[in-house]
Design a protein around this motif. Structure first.
Motif: not given
Length: 301
Positions: A91-107
């Motif tokens: 889901v996040l990879v798909r949205r990263s195509r058009t996003a100015a920036l994608t943000v994820v956290g870490t565990r």
């Protein structure tokens, strides 16, 4: 706070599972959206895997709490939420195509030690189609605190998109840019003459990138360092005194496997600050959506 049914183009996208690490990433994503003056989209998808595996019924509460958290921090920021019944990384990879920036956290605790192979964050890092910010769970101890420095690793002219991203980030943060060019002798650099020629070649490559940045952005404070040391070590060390380390990631033609080189992999596991990845597509890059295998059920609010 306003909500829309359509996902805006050029927004900041952040994934959340309701965990503490995700909340920290959410806070950082809201700040990035504010600086860019673009909307923020908060995405929850399942299954997330691991010890924390939310049920479908948890999605509305997780998203509502996240949206309210952002509203309390920045009431004027435009926010949308999306619940997607699909693999979170896809889901996040798909949205990263058009996003100015994608943000994820870490565990996990202690740097990025919890970013295990196969985790959501690492899979997104390996396949993202646009700029990605991987956020540390907690601030790290700094030898010389310097939140106003953006570090960027440059190997050659092919890494210039990462340098351009770093400059834009520095402008938004009112920060300076530290360009780090690290290299090592190769197997063919046997003689003194070979090594001198290699050193000149490496210095020239870094100077060309920095010179173009100076010309295009004369008012941005730029400093550069060219050193003969392992690139991963140089960037990890530079990150101890920077706000974020920016690095280009070069995609291969095959969309299979984790497309992360050893330097990027080392940064994600050991950097003491946030890491921004800027995908650079070459003629043999994987086509967009290489990780997009399933459609998923998308509920937005």
């Amino acid at each position: 706070m306003s909500r829309r049914n359509e996902t805006p183009h050029g927004n900041v996208v952040v994934g959340t599972d309701g965990s503490r690490a995700a909340t920290h990433a959410l806070d950082r994503a809201a700040g990035e959206a504010h600086r860019r003056q673009v909307p923020l989209e908060i995405v929850h998808a399942w299954p997330w895997g691991g010890a924390y595996e939310p049920l479908d019924d948890d999605a509305p509460d997780i998203l509502a709490r996240a949206a309210q958290y952002v509203a309390n921090q920045d009431p004027g920021l435009q926010v949308t939420t999306a619940a997607v019944a699909d693999d979170a990384a896809e889901v996040l990879v798909r949205r990263s195509r058009t996003a100015a920036l994608t943000v994820v956290g870490t565990r996990g605790n202690g740097g990025f030690k919890g970013l295990l192979l196969g985790s959501v964050s690492l899979r997104v890092a390996a396949h993202c189609r646009g700029p990605l910010l991987v956020v540390r769970d907690e601030p790290a101890a700094r030898t010389i605190p310097s939140p106003h420095t953006v570090v960027v690793g440059v190997r050659s002219e092919e890494d210039e998109p990462a340098a351009v991203f770093a400059v834009a980030e520095a402008v938004r943060r009112s920060a300076r840019v530290s360009v780090v060019h690290a290299w090592a002798y190769g197997q063919n650099d046997r003689t003194h003459h070979d090594r001198e020629a290699r050193a000149r070649q490496e210095d020239t490559a870094a100077e060309l990138v920095v010179a173009r940045l100076h010309k295009q952005h004369p008012f941005v404070r730029l400093e550069s360092r060219s050193m003969r040391v392992a690139p991963a070590r140089a960037l990890i060390d530079a990150g101890t005194t920077g706000a974020v380390v920016v690095i280009a990631v070069h995609r291969r033609k095959s969309g299979l496997g984790l497309q992360l080189g050893p330097v990027t992999h080392a940064l994600l596991h050991h950097a003491s600050c946030d890491v921004a990845l800027v995908p650079v597509s070459g003629p043999d890059a994987a086509p967009p959506g290489a990780l997009d295998q399933r459609g998923g059920r998308d509920r937005r609010s």
